[in-house]
Motif scaffolding. Structure first.
Motif, PDB file in Angstrom:
ATOM      1  N   LYS A  56      -9.021  -6.747  -6.447  1.00  0.00           N
ATOM      2  CA  LYS A  56      -9.534  -5.857  -5.412  1.00  0.00           C
ATOM      3  C   LYS A  56      -9.510  -6.601  -4.088  1.00  0.00           C
ATOM      4  N   LYS A  66       0.811  -1.225   0.000  1.00  0.00           N
ATOM      5  CA  LYS A  66       0.000   0.000   0.000  1.00  0.00           C
ATOM      6  C   LYS A  66       0.840   1.269   0.000  1.00  0.00           C
ATOM      7  N   ASP A  95      -5.850  -1.653  -0.890  1.00  0.00           N
ATOM      8  CA  ASP A  95      -7.198  -1.989  -1.356  1.00  0.00           C
ATOM      9  C   ASP A  95      -7.174  -2.728  -2.693  1.00  0.00           C
TER      10      ASP A  95
END
Length: 326
Positions: A322, A278, A307
């Protein structure tokens, strides 16, 4: 060495590299078409040239694809600011069809002369040229899947168009709009980058990124759920035949400590396989296993997972999922 000279040398070698990369993509048909004039007096003149240089329908269809992809640019400004829909009145069905044909002819000539278009212009021009060289061609309208945000979308929309051509009694899928290049969000502009993968594309790959308004292809139903909820694949995925064997869903529900098993066709331990966490830091996959012409590996679901997760092979993005954190 003076700065100007260094810059010139860098630019020179960069041009050589780009030209070499393009040359590697081109088939013999593409190499011939790449030498064509960038503009012709008429579509009929271009079609005559293609008919003269090529004999098989397959090569002619490819030549039309190549010329358009190499010479017509995507008009991103027109995409952002579409012209108002042009209405008209009519009193008979014959008059309606005549006016519709005139609108389509105007669209074709505008794309051909200005050498700029959005997907409607690309597909109309492709159909027109294909028919001029004697190939049956149709336009299909539907949805497209190009962004991370498209994974798990709730509904489809009619936002794109492509072609199918009948060659040797088989319908072939073609998206010449995507063959001419792509939008680079980091630069805020279109990048012209000829790509052959959207000519006669394998339907499994094609319909991972396209969904027809009819929901069918050649009479066969196409799963809307698979399109909306499947993973996002990229050009290199198609080019290298990197079929995603696992996971089959693009939406991965995980809790901390879970291991996500990924299996991708036609890669091996010698390839550099990684993903970004991330913080956009590359994380190399650990303990990959070669398995029936594929590579299988696991990704640990922890606090560093964002995410979305995109798998890269040798710096090329291959597939995105996802992540839904439980």
């Amino acid at each position: 060495m003076p700065i100007k000279k260094i810059a010139f040398i860098f630019l020179f070698f960069n041009i050589i590299f780009l030209n070499s990369a393009l040359a590697q993509k081109l088939t013999e048909v593409d190499k011939i078409v790449a030498k064509y004039s960038k503009s012709f007096a008429s579509t009929e003149k271009l079609a005559d040239k293609i008919n003269k240089d090529f004999s098989s329908d397959y090569d002619k269809a490819r030549a039309v694809y190549s010329w358009i992809a190499l010479n017509i640019k995507y008009d991103y400004n027109a995409f952002l600011n579409p012209p108002k829909i042009q209405g008209f009145s009519y009193s008979t069905e014959a008059e309606k069809q005549r006016k519709l044909k005139q609108l389509n002819d105007n669209l074709i000539q505008k794309a051909f002369k200005s050498q700029k278009a959005v997907c409607e212009g690309f597909t109309a021009l492709y159909q027109h040229l294909a028919e001029l060289v004697g190939i049956e061609c149709e336009i299909i309208r539907g949805d497209s899947k190009t962004r991370l945000a498209d994974i798990g979308r709730k509904n489809t929309s009619s936002n794109h168009a492509w072609n199918i051509v009948l060659i040797d009694k088989k319908w072939r899928l073609i998206d010449v709009t995507w063959g001419q290049g792509y939008y680079d969000s980091s630069k805020g502009r279109m990048v012209n980058d000829f790509n052959p993968v959207y000519f006669d594309t394998d339907p499994d790959y094609f319909f991972a990124k396209h969904y027809p308004d009819s929901g069918t292809y050649l009479g066969n139903r196409i799963s809307k759920d698979d399109f909306l909820n499947g993973p996002l694949i990229y050009n290199k995925t198609i080019e290298n035949d990197n079929k995603i064997k696992s996971p089959d869903s693009g939406i991965l529900e995980v809790k901390s400590g879970d291991k996500i098993t990924v299996e991708i066709k036609n890669i091996s331990k010698s390839d550099q396989v990684f993903y970004l966490n991330k913080r956009n830091q590359p994380v190399k996959v650990q303990n990959p296993k070669e398995k029936r012409g594929s590579l299988e590996f696991q990704i640990l679901a922890d606090n560093n997972l964002g995410d979305y997760i995109t798998i890269f092979v040798n710096t090329n993005s291959i597939v995105s999922f996802k992540i839904v954190h439980k």
